[in-house]
Motif scaffolding. Structure first.
Motif: not given
Length: 256
Positions: A55, A58, A102
């Motif tokens: 995470d 991005r 992403k």
């Protein structure tokens, strides 16, 4: 954790470079013009699997080390007989890249031929340096696509243009790639690194929740009739992101 130097017994054929909120995956056989082998794909797949759950990252940029993005599938590897885990393994690997939650940008300079073009097409879009050259040479070598060319190329440029490129095996330059919609924009090679970094900054400034949701929405409705797509958008709506209120409040504060 992403694969790092020392975790592979073999040469680091795909090198991951993490920056502030984004990552570059370098195809890393510059002495062979980044020609694509099973071992390279194996490492690419490992990085993609790691990035899927990271995470902190991005946006992902796919690039080629050295003189070019990639000259394509290593013909010597083909001639020697490839040890492929399964028949559709290359295609499956590129689908995993395509479905990363992403944005993924293929930043192409120099050669981008055949298998390399199939890799670039699995990104969300292509940014081309002004020295980039693209082509599909399957027919030149009496080969047929199995990594996704027959599906992604016509979706990107239209069926007739895809047929022209596939039948002629013509090489096209960056300007022509942009004209037909294969590349989204063309950037001078002298400022390529800076232009890619600036583009990424504009992307990662926006909500990662929205990026992931929009990718899923576009993927699920690609090619569907308009009414079916509209219905999907309503019925499968993912709502709002956890940072919505914070983003709106920050915008409102600027206007005070």
């Amino acid at each position: 954790m992403s694969p790092r130097r020392g975790e592979f017994e073999m040469q680091e054929l795909v090198r991951r470079e993490d920056r502030d909120g984004w990552s570059v995956l370098w195809l890393n056989r510059p002495e062979k013009l980044n020609a694509l082998t099973v071992d390279l794909f194996r490492q690419l797949r490992g990085h993609v699997e790691a990035l899927a759950s990271d995470d902190a990252i991005r946006c992902v940029v796919l690039r080629g080390a050295g003189k070019c993005f990639s000259a394509g599938h290593d013909l010597a590897d083909i001639a020697d007989g490839e040890d492929v885990p399964s028949r559709g393994w290359h295609s499956e690997t590129l689908r995993l890249l395509e479905k990363l939650p992403k944005p993924v940008i293929a930043a192409v300079h120099g050669h981008c031929y055949t298998g390399a073009l199939e890799v670039a097409l699995a990104a969300d879009f292509i940014v081309a340096a002004d020295n980039a050259r693209f082509g599909d040479t399957h027919a030149k070598w009496a080969l047929t696509p199995i990594w996704g060319m027959s599906q992604r190329l016509p979706r990107r440029v239209g069926v007739a243009t895809a047929k022209r490129l596939m039948f002629t095996a013509d090489m096209i330059d960056a300007a022509e790639a942009a004209r037909i919609g294969l590349a989204e924009l063309v950037v001078p090679i002298a400022g390529f690194d800076e232009a890619i970094a600036a583009l990424v900054q504009r992307i990662i400034a926006n909500s990662p929740f929205s990026h992931a949701a929009n990718k899923r929405l576009l993927d699920a409705t690609d090619g569907r009739p308009l009414d079916a797509g509209l219905q999907w958008e309503v019925m499968e709506w993912e709502g709002v992101g956890p940072d919505m209120a914070e983003r709106i409040a920050a915008f409102a504060a600027k206007g005070r």
